[in-house]
Design a protein around this motif. Structure first.
Motif, PDB file in Angstrom:
ATOM      1  N   LEU A   1      23.772  62.953  -0.213  1.00  0.00           N
ATOM      2  CA  LEU A   1      24.307  63.070  -1.486  1.00  0.00           C
ATOM      3  C   LEU A   1      24.984  61.829  -2.127  1.00  0.00           C
ATOM      4  CD1 LEU A   1      24.778  65.330  -3.641  1.00  0.00           C
ATOM      5  CD2 LEU A   1      26.793  65.962  -2.698  1.00  0.00           C
ATOM      6  N   GLU A   2      25.793  61.318  -1.444  1.00  0.00           N
ATOM      7  CA  GLU A   2      26.363  60.127  -2.070  1.00  0.00           C
ATOM      8  C   GLU A   2      25.417  59.042  -2.282  1.00  0.00           C
ATOM      9  OE1 GLU A   2      29.334  56.614  -0.435  1.00  0.00           O
ATOM     10  OE2 GLU A   2      29.635  58.564   0.547  1.00  0.00           O
ATOM     11  N   ALA A   3      24.329  58.582  -1.464  1.00  0.00           N
ATOM     12  CA  ALA A   3      23.252  57.705  -1.791  1.00  0.00           C
ATOM     13  C   ALA A   3      22.439  58.159  -3.210  1.00  0.00           C
ATOM     14  CB  ALA A   3      22.405  57.417  -0.961  1.00  0.00           C
ATOM     15  N   ILE A   4      22.087  59.612  -3.129  1.00  0.00           N
ATOM     16  CA  ILE A   4      21.316  59.990  -4.215  1.00  0.00           C
ATOM     17  C   ILE A   4      22.254  60.056  -5.445  1.00  0.00           C
ATOM     18  CG2 ILE A   4      20.563  62.405  -5.306  1.00  0.00           C
ATOM     19  CD1 ILE A   4      19.769  63.013  -2.228  1.00  0.00           C
ATOM     20  N   GLN A   5      23.553  60.425  -5.483  1.00  0.00           N
ATOM     21  CA  GLN A   5      24.306  60.245  -6.720  1.00  0.00           C
ATOM     22  C   GLN A   5      24.443  58.880  -7.286  1.00  0.00           C
ATOM     23  OE1 GLN A   5      28.155  62.579  -8.225  1.00  0.00           O
ATOM     24  NE2 GLN A   5      28.527  61.662  -6.311  1.00  0.00           N
ATOM     25  N   GLU A   6      24.524  57.996  -6.261  1.00  0.00           N
ATOM     26  CA  GLU A   6      24.536  56.332  -6.616  1.00  0.00           C
ATOM     27  C   GLU A   6      23.245  56.057  -7.511  1.00  0.00           C
ATOM     28  OE1 GLU A   6      26.391  52.767  -7.086  1.00  0.00           O
ATOM     29  OE2 GLU A   6      27.360  54.673  -6.378  1.00  0.00           O
ATOM     30  N   ARG A   7      22.241  56.421  -6.789  1.00  0.00           N
ATOM     31  CA  ARG A   7      20.831  56.193  -7.611  1.00  0.00           C
ATOM     32  C   ARG A   7      20.939  56.755  -8.769  1.00  0.00           C
ATOM     33  NH1 ARG A   7      15.796  54.245  -5.493  1.00  0.00           N
ATOM     34  NH2 ARG A   7      17.285  53.026  -4.092  1.00  0.00           N
ATOM     35  N   LEU A   8      21.159  58.123  -8.904  1.00  0.00           N
ATOM     36  CA  LEU A   8      21.123  58.856 -10.205  1.00  0.00           C
ATOM     37  C   LEU A   8      21.907  58.194 -11.496  1.00  0.00           C
ATOM     38  CD1 LEU A   8      20.788  61.881 -11.624  1.00  0.00           C
ATOM     39  CD2 LEU A   8      22.935  62.143 -11.062  1.00  0.00           C
ATOM     40  N   PHE A   9      23.033  57.472 -10.957  1.00  0.00           N
ATOM     41  CA  PHE A   9      23.883  56.747 -12.169  1.00  0.00           C
ATOM     42  C   PHE A   9      23.340  55.386 -12.283  1.00  0.00           C
ATOM     43  CE2 PHE A   9      27.102  60.014 -10.825  1.00  0.00           C
ATOM     44  CZ  PHE A   9      27.017  60.761 -11.907  1.00  0.00           C
ATOM     45  N   GLU A  10      22.569  54.888 -11.365  1.00  0.00           N
ATOM     46  CA  GLU A  10      21.990  53.459 -11.435  1.00  0.00           C
ATOM     47  C   GLU A  10      20.651  53.628 -12.289  1.00  0.00           C
ATOM     48  OE1 GLU A  10      21.212  51.830  -7.655  1.00  0.00           O
ATOM     49  OE2 GLU A  10      23.381  51.411  -7.215  1.00  0.00           O
ATOM     50  N   ARG A  11      19.622  54.594 -12.123  1.00  0.00           N
ATOM     51  CA  ARG A  11      18.474  54.436 -12.547  1.00  0.00           C
ATOM     52  C   ARG A  11      17.863  55.598 -13.167  1.00  0.00           C
ATOM     53  NH1 ARG A  11      15.220  51.937  -7.371  1.00  0.00           N
ATOM     54  NH2 ARG A  11      16.482  50.245  -7.236  1.00  0.00           N
ATOM     55  N   HIS A  12      18.694  56.766 -13.288  1.00  0.00           N
ATOM     56  CA  HIS A  12      18.111  57.815 -14.037  1.00  0.00           C
ATOM     57  C   HIS A  12      18.367  57.894 -15.476  1.00  0.00           C
ATOM     58  CE1 HIS A  12      17.151  62.147 -15.477  1.00  0.00           C
ATOM     59  NE2 HIS A  12      16.946  62.303 -14.298  1.00  0.00           N
ATOM     60  N   PRO A  13      17.233  57.656 -16.213  1.00  0.00           N
ATOM     61  CA  PRO A  13      17.417  57.385 -17.713  1.00  0.00           C
ATOM     62  C   PRO A  13      18.495  58.288 -18.543  1.00  0.00           C
ATOM     63  CG  PRO A  13      15.115  57.717 -17.303  1.00  0.00           C
ATOM     64  CD  PRO A  13      15.960  58.052 -16.003  1.00  0.00           C
ATOM     65  N   LEU A  14      18.823  59.595 -17.961  1.00  0.00           N
ATOM     66  CA  LEU A  14      19.809  60.351 -18.599  1.00  0.00           C
ATOM     67  C   LEU A  14      21.123  60.043 -18.114  1.00  0.00           C
ATOM     68  CD1 LEU A  14      17.663  63.722 -18.350  1.00  0.00           C
ATOM     69  CD2 LEU A  14      18.083  62.079 -20.472  1.00  0.00           C
ATOM     70  N   TYR A  15      21.370  59.518 -16.962  1.00  0.00           N
ATOM     71  CA  TYR A  15      22.775  59.362 -16.619  1.00  0.00           C
ATOM     72  C   TYR A  15      23.114  57.976 -16.358  1.00  0.00           C
ATOM     73  CZ  TYR A  15      21.812  64.196 -15.308  1.00  0.00           C
ATOM     74  OH  TYR A  15      21.441  65.540 -15.362  1.00  0.00           O
ATOM     75  N   ILE A  16      22.236  56.986 -16.596  1.00  0.00           N
ATOM     76  CA  ILE A  16      22.698  55.642 -16.427  1.00  0.00           C
ATOM     77  C   ILE A  16      23.918  55.418 -17.198  1.00  0.00           C
ATOM     78  CG2 ILE A  16      21.939  53.136 -16.918  1.00  0.00           C
ATOM     79  CD1 ILE A  16      19.181  53.719 -16.625  1.00  0.00           C
ATOM     80  N   GLY A  17      24.993  54.645 -16.190  1.00  0.00           N
ATOM     81  CA  GLY A  17      25.971  54.294 -16.947  1.00  0.00           C
ATOM     82  C   GLY A  17      27.135  55.408 -17.347  1.00  0.00           C
ATOM     83  N   LYS A  18      26.918  56.602 -17.048  1.00  0.00           N
ATOM     84  CA  LYS A  18      27.813  57.779 -17.299  1.00  0.00           C
ATOM     85  C   LYS A  18      28.193  58.469 -15.981  1.00  0.00           C
ATOM     86  CE  LYS A  18      24.655  59.170 -21.187  1.00  0.00           C
ATOM     87  NZ  LYS A  18      24.105  60.202 -21.778  1.00  0.00           N
ATOM     88  N   ARG A  19      28.596  57.634 -15.163  1.00  0.00           N
ATOM     89  CA  ARG A  19      29.175  57.998 -13.850  1.00  0.00           C
ATOM     90  C   ARG A  19      30.571  58.591 -14.177  1.00  0.00           C
ATOM     91  NH1 ARG A  19      28.438  55.682  -8.855  1.00  0.00           N
ATOM     92  NH2 ARG A  19      27.337  54.023 -10.068  1.00  0.00           N
ATOM     93  N   GLU A  20      31.583  57.988 -15.016  1.00  0.00           N
ATOM     94  CA  GLU A  20      32.862  58.574 -15.246  1.00  0.00           C
ATOM     95  C   GLU A  20      32.435  60.006 -15.940  1.00  0.00           C
ATOM     96  OE1 GLU A  20      35.834  55.864 -16.796  1.00  0.00           O
ATOM     97  OE2 GLU A  20      35.182  54.241 -15.514  1.00  0.00           O
ATOM     98  N   GLU A  21      31.724  59.923 -16.928  1.00  0.00           N
ATOM     99  CA  GLU A  21      31.585  61.301 -17.651  1.00  0.00           C
ATOM    100  C   GLU A  21      31.041  62.403 -16.940  1.00  0.00           C
ATOM    101  OE1 GLU A  21      28.418  62.773 -21.079  1.00  0.00           O
ATOM    102  OE2 GLU A  21      28.622  60.633 -20.804  1.00  0.00           O
ATOM    103  N   PHE A  22      30.217  62.158 -15.771  1.00  0.00           N
ATOM    104  CA  PHE A  22      29.864  63.236 -15.045  1.00  0.00           C
ATOM    105  C   PHE A  22      30.682  63.384 -13.523  1.00  0.00           C
ATOM    106  CE2 PHE A  22      26.161  62.471 -17.714  1.00  0.00           C
ATOM    107  CZ  PHE A  22      25.862  63.668 -18.065  1.00  0.00           C
ATOM    108  N   GLY A  23      31.914  62.607 -13.468  1.00  0.00           N
ATOM    109  CA  GLY A  23      32.640  62.720 -12.329  1.00  0.00           C
ATOM    110  C   GLY A  23      32.147  62.035 -11.071  1.00  0.00           C
ATOM    111  N   GLY A  24      31.229  60.979 -11.394  1.00  0.00           N
ATOM    112  CA  GLY A  24      30.581  60.465 -10.181  1.00  0.00           C
ATOM    113  C   GLY A  24      31.451  59.681  -9.223  1.00  0.00           C
TER     114      GLY A  24
END
Length: 189
Positions: free
Chosen positions: A165-188
Motif C-alpha cells: 500500500l505504501e508503494a502503491i500510494q506513492e506511485r498514485l501521487f507521482e504518476r496518476h493524472p488525477l492525483y499527481i501533486g495532490k498528496r496533501e489534499e488526499f492525506g497521502g
C-alpha cells in the motif's frame, strides 16, 4: 460490501444503475451476508458543484432504506477506481481490521475493478466481486474505454509490488493524472 460510486445525473440525483449498485449492498446487509457497507467515491467528473460527495449520497440512500449509519463507512476522497481501492484500503480496511469484502460495481466495469482491487489489496484481504447487470456491457465503445483504462493503470503501476500500500500510494501521487501533486489534499503518506 464495498460499493463503488458512479457519476450522478446532471441534476445531482443518483441514476438507476447507481441505485442498483447501492441496493445490491443494502440487500447483502439486510440479509445478514455482510456486517457493514463502505460507500466509496468523491465527486465525479461534472458534479464538482454539488455539496456532498457521492459516498455521502450513497450513505444517505442506504440509511433511508434501513441500514444504520453506524454500519456504514464513507470513503469520500477517491475520484476514480484506483483511488477507491487505495483510499478504501488505507482509510477503512486497515484501520478497522476488515478481513474480507464483496466489491460491488457494474458488469462492464467488473474486469477492470477486479484487476485494480486485486493489485491494491494483494493478499491482505479476502474478496469477492459482484456486479449489477447493464446494457452497457454490450457497447463496444464502453468495452474499449475500460480496456484502455486498464492498460493505463497497468503502465502507471508497473514495477510496484502488488499489495504494498505504501508503494502503491506513492506511485498514485507521482504518476496518476488525477492525483499527481495532490498528496496533501488526499492525506497521502
Amino acid at each position: 460490501a464495498i460499493i463503488l460510486s458512479q457519476n450522478r445525473e446532471s441534476d445531482g440525483t443518483l441514476g438507476e444503475e447507481f441505485k442498483r449498485r447501492i441496493e445490491f449492498g443494502i440487500n447483502e446487509y439486510l440479509d445478514g451476508l455482510v456486517s457493514s457497507l463502505t460507500m466509496s467515491g468523491n465527486h465525479g467528473r461534472g458534479d464538482e458543484h454539488l455539496k456532498t460527495s457521492q459516498a455521502e449520497d450513497m450513505r444517505d440512500y442506504a440509511v433511508e432504506r434501513g441500514v444504520p449509519t453506524g454500519n456504514i463507512f464513507v470513503e469520500p476522497n477517491s475520484i476514480d477506481t484506483v483511488g477507491q481501492a487505495v483510499f478504501t484500503m488505507r482509510d477503512i480496511i486497515v484501520p478497522n481490521n476488515i478481513g474480507r469484502a464483496i466489491i460491488v460495481t457494474s458488469d462492464y466495469h467488473l474486469t477492470r475493478t477486479a484487476a485494480i482491487f486485486d493489485f491494491v489489496f494483494g493478499d491482505n484481504i479476502e474478496r469477492l466481486y459482484a456486479s449489477v447487470t447493464t446494457a452497457l456491457i454490450k457497447d463496444p465503445e464502453i468495452r474499449m474505454a475500460q480496456e484502455r483504462s486498464l492498460v493505463a493503470f497497468l503502465r502507471t503501476f508497473e514495477g510496484v509490488e502488488r499489495g504494498n500500500l505504501e508503494a502503491i500510494q506513492e506511485r498514485l501521487f507521482e504518476r496518476h493524472p488525477l492525483y499527481i501533486g495532490k498528496r496533501e489534499e488526499f492525506g497521502g503518506i
